[in-house]
Design a protein around this motif. Structure first.
Motif, PDB file in Angstrom:
ATOM      1  N   ARG A  29      16.007  13.826 -45.944  1.00 22.09           N
ATOM      2  CA  ARG A  29      15.781  14.402 -44.480  1.00 22.09           C
ATOM      3  C   ARG A  29      14.461  14.141 -43.565  1.00 22.09           C
ATOM      4  NH1 ARG A  29      17.024  18.598 -47.555  1.00 22.09           N
ATOM      5  NH2 ARG A  29      14.730  19.313 -47.483  1.00 22.09           N
ATOM      6  N   HIS A  30      13.363  13.294 -44.026  1.00 19.95           N
ATOM      7  CA  HIS A  30      12.563  13.313 -42.810  1.00 19.95           C
ATOM      8  C   HIS A  30      12.623  11.850 -42.123  1.00 19.95           C
ATOM      9  CE1 HIS A  30       8.704  11.659 -41.874  1.00 19.95           C
ATOM     10  NE2 HIS A  30       8.248  12.633 -41.272  1.00 19.95           N
ATOM     11  N   ARG A  74      13.752  18.616 -54.877  1.00 21.39           N
ATOM     12  CA  ARG A  74      13.376  19.387 -53.349  1.00 21.39           C
ATOM     13  C   ARG A  74      12.862  18.641 -52.859  1.00 21.39           C
ATOM     14  NH1 ARG A  74      15.316  24.198 -51.566  1.00 21.39           N
ATOM     15  NH2 ARG A  74      16.814  24.543 -52.713  1.00 21.39           N
ATOM     16  N   ASP A  75      11.705  17.263 -53.273  1.00 24.20           N
ATOM     17  CA  ASP A  75      10.474  16.589 -52.423  1.00 24.20           C
ATOM     18  C   ASP A  75      11.623  15.628 -52.396  1.00 24.20           C
ATOM     19  OD1 ASP A  75       8.521  18.763 -52.575  1.00 24.20           O
ATOM     20  OD2 ASP A  75       7.752  17.266 -54.451  1.00 24.20           O
ATOM     21  N   HIS A  76      12.711  15.829 -52.985  1.00 20.98           N
ATOM     22  CA  HIS A  76      13.168  13.594 -52.481  1.00 20.98           C
ATOM     23  C   HIS A  76      14.126  14.095 -51.697  1.00 20.98           C
ATOM     24  CE1 HIS A  76      15.036   9.813 -53.395  1.00 20.98           C
ATOM     25  NE2 HIS A  76      16.201  10.519 -53.681  1.00 20.98           N
ATOM     26  N   GLU A  77      14.774  14.904 -51.729  1.00 18.13           N
ATOM     27  CA  GLU A  77      15.890  15.263 -50.582  1.00 18.13           C
ATOM     28  C   GLU A  77      14.713  15.874 -49.331  1.00 18.13           C
ATOM     29  OE1 GLU A  77      18.084  19.136 -52.269  1.00 18.13           O
ATOM     30  OE2 GLU A  77      19.023  17.816 -53.236  1.00 18.13           O
ATOM     31  N   ALA A  78      13.520  16.352 -49.821  1.00 20.01           N
ATOM     32  CA  ALA A  78      13.130  16.277 -48.353  1.00 20.01           C
ATOM     33  C   ALA A  78      12.622  15.116 -47.786  1.00 20.01           C
ATOM     34  CB  ALA A  78      12.305  17.543 -48.311  1.00 20.01           C
ATOM     35  N   GLU A  79      12.426  14.438 -48.062  1.00 21.46           N
ATOM     36  CA  GLU A  79      11.645  12.785 -47.617  1.00 21.46           C
ATOM     37  C   GLU A  79      13.619  12.278 -47.169  1.00 21.46           C
ATOM     38  OE1 GLU A  79       9.805   9.882 -47.362  1.00 21.46           O
ATOM     39  OE2 GLU A  79       9.009  11.426 -47.340  1.00 21.46           O
ATOM     40  N   VAL A 116      16.093  10.305 -42.346  1.00 22.32           N
ATOM     41  CA  VAL A 116      16.680  10.337 -41.162  1.00 22.32           C
ATOM     42  C   VAL A 116      16.635  10.521 -39.758  1.00 22.32           C
ATOM     43  CG1 VAL A 116      19.413  11.804 -41.201  1.00 22.32           C
ATOM     44  CG2 VAL A 116      19.191  10.292 -43.409  1.00 22.32           C
ATOM     45  N   ARG A 117      15.422  11.751 -39.944  1.00 20.88           N
ATOM     46  CA  ARG A 117      15.096  11.817 -38.749  1.00 20.88           C
ATOM     47  C   ARG A 117      13.277  11.172 -38.273  1.00 20.88           C
ATOM     48  NH1 ARG A 117      16.401  16.582 -35.973  1.00 20.88           N
ATOM     49  NH2 ARG A 117      14.011  16.482 -35.455  1.00 20.88           N
ATOM     50  N   HIS A 118      13.758  10.525 -39.038  1.00 19.37           N
ATOM     51  CA  HIS A 118      12.146   9.803 -38.936  1.00 19.37           C
ATOM     52  C   HIS A 118      12.137   8.234 -38.487  1.00 19.37           C
ATOM     53  CE1 HIS A 118      11.041  13.937 -38.766  1.00 19.37           C
ATOM     54  NE2 HIS A 118      10.028  13.809 -37.829  1.00 19.37           N
ATOM     55  N   ASP A 119      11.053   7.712 -37.984  1.00 20.61           N
ATOM     56  CA  ASP A 119      11.570   6.358 -37.949  1.00 20.61           C
ATOM     57  C   ASP A 119      10.939   5.669 -38.688  1.00 20.61           C
ATOM     58  OD1 ASP A 119      11.974   3.527 -36.727  1.00 20.61           O
ATOM     59  OD2 ASP A 119       9.713   3.060 -36.104  1.00 20.61           O
ATOM     60  N   ALA A 120      10.961   5.286 -39.834  1.00 23.91           N
ATOM     61  CA  ALA A 120      10.394   4.781 -40.832  1.00 23.91           C
ATOM     62  C   ALA A 120       8.546   4.155 -40.325  1.00 23.91           C
ATOM     63  CB  ALA A 120      11.193   3.747 -42.193  1.00 23.91           C
ATOM     64  N   LEU A 121       9.028   3.083 -39.518  1.00 22.10           N
ATOM     65  CA  LEU A 121       7.571   2.638 -39.439  1.00 22.10           C
ATOM     66  C   LEU A 121       6.711   3.204 -38.190  1.00 22.10           C
ATOM     67  CD1 LEU A 121       6.042  -0.639 -38.892  1.00 22.10           C
ATOM     68  CD2 LEU A 121       7.291  -0.505 -36.676  1.00 22.10           C
ATOM     69  N   THR A 122       6.967   4.091 -37.140  1.00 22.01           N
ATOM     70  CA  THR A 122       5.885   4.872 -37.180  1.00 22.01           C
ATOM     71  C   THR A 122       6.001   6.815 -37.158  1.00 22.01           C
ATOM     72  OG1 THR A 122       7.638   5.823 -35.001  1.00 22.01           O
ATOM     73  CG2 THR A 122       6.661   3.452 -35.115  1.00 22.01           C
ATOM     74  N   GLY A 123       7.245   7.564 -37.747  1.00 21.15           N
ATOM     75  CA  GLY A 123       7.339   8.387 -38.141  1.00 21.15           C
ATOM     76  C   GLY A 123       7.334   8.884 -37.092  1.00 21.15           C
ATOM     77  N   LEU A 124       7.949   8.596 -35.685  1.00 21.76           N
ATOM     78  CA  LEU A 124       8.583   9.256 -34.865  1.00 21.76           C
ATOM     79  C   LEU A 124       9.753   9.218 -34.999  1.00 21.76           C
ATOM     80  CD1 LEU A 124       7.166   7.265 -31.386  1.00 21.76           C
ATOM     81  CD2 LEU A 124       6.304   9.543 -33.049  1.00 21.76           C
ATOM     82  N   LEU A 125      10.301  10.236 -34.261  1.00 24.33           N
ATOM     83  CA  LEU A 125      12.031  10.931 -34.278  1.00 24.33           C
ATOM     84  C   LEU A 125      13.312   9.651 -34.118  1.00 24.33           C
ATOM     85  CD1 LEU A 125      12.408  14.172 -32.046  1.00 24.33           C
ATOM     86  CD2 LEU A 125      11.677  13.982 -34.574  1.00 24.33           C
ATOM     87  N   SER A 126      14.134   9.152 -34.824  1.00 25.53           N
ATOM     88  CA  SER A 126      14.645   8.431 -35.422  1.00 25.53           C
ATOM     89  C   SER A 126      15.618   9.412 -33.717  1.00 25.53           C
ATOM     90  CB  SER A 126      15.188   8.303 -36.830  1.00 25.53           C
ATOM     91  OG  SER A 126      16.396   8.937 -36.992  1.00 25.53           O
TER      92      SER A 126
END
Length: 757
Positions: A320-321, A313-318, A323-333
């Motif tokens: 999903r995160h 579940r944690d991996h799936e949440a990660e 997919v929805r967030h930019d890897a560098l800044t943590g902002l939305l993709s």
């Protein structure tokens, strides 16, 4: 003897192997049946003559005590013996009441089969012994009540032996059947034991936590993995219930396995979140339950196995995160932002503002300080935006150094937030000064995501073209330059994909010596020939080339074409100068490409190729300009400093750069004859260039008076419309073929006399 006895013992039934509940059922049946027989004998005896009353009383007197003793709470073997004796008395009484009728003796054979139900030697043997004694003793004393023929009356012991043998034979077959049943049961028990052993091993040794509990939630069995997983003791206390396990559901409203199993016979799988009572951790558990039902379709047991799927579940949440967030800044993709913006545009009752941000000169930060520093700047900018932008707004990184913000609010909210973002960047990011170009647009009502973002992007580009570090609000007028830029980019890409010698021809503007009046060189200027045959000046596509990076392949084409023309003109032209953009100069392989091009023409003097570099290019370049120009000069190529005087550090560059030619900008030349200050500056630059061993060319000369002033100041060469506009290669070829007489140059007579004289 012992061997024979062992052989016999192995082939006889052991007896006494019934379970208590099975024995009790059979005993109850035989006891009730004995009571029914006794009642039937009483009725039968009453219907007979009075002379049978003593026999009836004797029979009842023997059967009734046995029947009572069979119901007393003694050992089951003793109770079964009383039943056997009762059956013997009942059979003997019936024979006596029937005057020894042979058919009445059949009841003994029936009783043998009935008592075999006990599968125990005690009642079975007691019946056989009692039957033999009845026939022998009672038959001898009261032969007329035991046998109905004279031979038996005369020889009672013989007939007692015959009857006893017949009963023993009947009993023998019962014993055989009994033994075969025991063998089959032993075999079935062995198979069952083996299956249970295998099940126990599979249940107890499997690493998957498993448990068996009753429909009311009481635990029946657990394996070691289950107990270890929940920290339970090896031996669970009596009455251990599901509510006693150290797990509490995070959402108690979700259905539990007990409720689901009572609703359906199908196997169920549920995944729920629990909180461990021992350490407070939250875990996800997947429980698979299977119900075991009896023949009456009643739920007897529930078998479950559990999987701790927290990591999954944690991996799936990660994921999903990610997919929805930019890897560098943590902002939305970009994708998540577009999805959320679409919902905001649809659901918001207030206007929605979109703010598009781009870091000014971010490439300089990357190239000058390294990509790690550039990444740090982007992360710091994301943190800064999070502090400035109000709660509930969307913040995303679209890629590279581009960010976007969307918020719902009253008209003017986007402008206020955009200005706040600009104000927040007065402080450096990670020690590096950063400025932004910001575009803002506001939509009132439902709109397409692409249209809104494009409008903000268009406004941002307008801010960047205006110099950056500013905010621009979108208007419809801003879309026109963007459309023109897109059209210019499209035309340029199409031209580069075709034969560039035709679609991107070079035109040449001559450079004339003020001393001899002869053409000493030319500047190569690229043009674009459209599909309709129109020829476009560089202003229609150079800007798009710079923005898109197409300036690099375009510059390579111009450089190659210029060298080819130099080779063609041989000694008829001194040199050709080619403009080099900052983007070209920053390319790591620029110098090797120039060297490779010159190597293709070994008979060409490299000094006939002049590379013009603007002062702006030198200032904005991210590489060591001096080092790169020095490498070019090592190839024999000459370097010209173009548009001199338009920057802020002209004299510094003139002193520090390895240039061969200085080209004075038109702003210094125009009106020179009437401006003493310009004349003084020109004289100073000419003197400084000469002292540094450099030649000077005045650009943009259009007036005869400026020509004369330059000649008087000692400027060695000029270039401009006074001599000629840029010409196609064939026309320029004709001009230089005319020699030193400028018959092909469109000068007025005064200019012609000045050049000739």
């Amino acid at each position: 003897m012992a061997t024979w006895m062992k052989w016999l013992r192995d082939r006889l039934p052991a007896g006494g192997g019934l379970r208590d509940e099975d024995w009790a059922g059979r005993h109850r049946l035989l006891t009730v049946l004995l009571a029914v027989i006794m009642v039937a004998l009483i009725v039968f005896g009453v219907l007979q003559n009075e002379e049978h009353i003593p026999a009836l009383l004797l029979t009842v007197g023997l059967v009734l005590p046995c029947l009572i003793a069979a119901t007393l709470p003694r050992s089951r073997r003793l109770r079964s013996v009383f039943v056997a004796l009762g059956y013997t008395a009942a059979c003997g009484g019936f024979v006596s009441l029937a005057h020894g009728l042979t058919e009445a003796h059949f009841t003994f054979f029936i009783a043998v089969g009935a008592l075999a139900l006990y599968r125990d030697w005690a009642p079975f043997g007691a019946f056989l012994v009692a039957t033999t004694l009845h026939h022998g003793v009672f038959g001898t004393l009261f032969s007329d009540h035991t046998y109905d023929h004279d031979s038996a009356v005369a020889h009672p012991l013989v007939w007692a032996l015959l009857h006893g043998s017949a009963v023993l034979c009947a009993a023998g077959f019962q014993v055989v059947s009994w033994r075969l049943t025991e063998v089959e049961e032993d075999r079935a028990r062995e198979n069952l034991d083996e299956s249970q052993a295998q099940l126990s091993v599979a249940f107890d040794q499997t690493p998957v936590p498993m448990a068996i509990f009753s429909p009311d939630g009481l635990f029946m069995r657990t394996n070691a993995a289950y107990r270890e997983w929940l920290g339970l003791p090896d031996e669970l206390p009596a009455g251990f219930h599901l509510r006693d396990i150290p797990l509490v559901p995070v959402n108690p409203d979700e259905p539990a396995m007990l409720g689901l199993m009572s609703e359906s016979h199908e196997s169920r799988t549920i995944t729920r979140q629990y909180r461990r009572l021992d350490d407070g951790r939250t875990i996800w558990v997947q429980v698979h339950g299977t119900g075991l039902y009896d023949r009456n379709d009643q739920l007897r047991l529930i078998y479950v196995h559990c999987f701790d799927v927290t990591a999954t579940r944690d991996h799936e949440a990660e994921l999903r995160h990610q997919v929805r967030h930019d890897a560098l800044t943590g902002l939305l993709s970009r994708k998540a932002f577009e999805h959320d913006l679409a919902a905001m545009l649809t659901e918001s009752a207030e206007p929605v503002s979109v703010i598009y941000l781009d870091v000014d000169r971010f490439k300089s930060i990357n190239d000058g300080s390294g990509h790690t520093t550039g990444d740090d700047v982007l992360r710091a900018l994301a943190v800064r935006l999070g502090r400035v932008v109000p709660d509930g707004a969307l913040i995303a990184r679209l890629g590279g150094d581009e960010f976007v913000v969307a918020l719902a609010g009253p008209s003017g909210s986007g402008l206020r937030v955009g200005n706040s973002i600009l104000a927040s960047l007065t402080e450096p990011l990670g020690g590096i000064p950063v400025s932004l170009s910001i575009g803002v647009t506001t939509t009132f009502g439902p709109a397409g995501v692409d249209d809104v973002v494009l409008a903000a992007d268009t406004a941002m580009y307008a801010a960047k073209r205006a110099g950056g570090n500013r905010l621009q609000v979108y208007t419809d007028d801003l879309r026109i330059p963007v459309q023109e830029r897109i059209a210019a980019e499209t035309r340029l890409r199409r031209a580069l994909s075709q034969d560039p010698r035709y679609s991107l021809p070079l035109w040449f503007q001559p450079v004339v010596s003020t001393v001899t009046g002869q053409i000493i060189g030319a500047e190569a200027l690229v043009r674009m020939r459209t599909e309709q045959g129109n020829v476009l000046a560089p202003g229609h596509f150079i800007g798009a080339a710079e923005e898109t990076g197409l300036i690099v392949p375009l510059g390579e084409h111009v450089l190659r074409s210029a060298v080819e023309h130099l080779q063609h003109w041989s000694n008829r032209l001194g040199y050709v100068s080619v403009n080099v953009s900052p983007r070209q100069l920053a390319e790591a392989d620029f110098v090797p490409k120039v060297a490779a091009l010159l190597a293709e023409y070994p008979h060409l003097d490299p000094s006939r190729l002049v590379l013009e570099v603007t002062e702006t290019a030198l200032i904005s370049s991210t590489v060591d300009v001096s080092e790169r120009l020095a490498l070019l000069k090592q190839l024999g190529v000459r370097v010209a400093l173009d548009d001199f005087g338009t920057g802020y550090s002209s004299l510094t560059w003139l002193k520090s750069l390895p240039a061969d030619i200085v080209k004075l900008d038109r702003s210094f030349v125009a009106g020179l004859a009437d401006d003493a200050r310009k004349a003084s500056i020109i004289s100073a630059v000419l003197w400084l260039a000469q002292s540094l061993g450099m030649s000077t060319i005045a650009e943009g000369v259009e007036e005869l008076s400026d020509w004369e002033a330059l000649c008087a100041a000692g400027c060695p060469a000029i270039q401009g419309y006074l001599i000629s506009k840029p010409l196609p290669a064939p026309e320029f070829d004709k001009m230089i073929s005319s020699g030193s007489s400028f018959g092909g140059v469109h000068l007025n007579e005064t200019t012609g006399r000045a050049l000739a004289g």
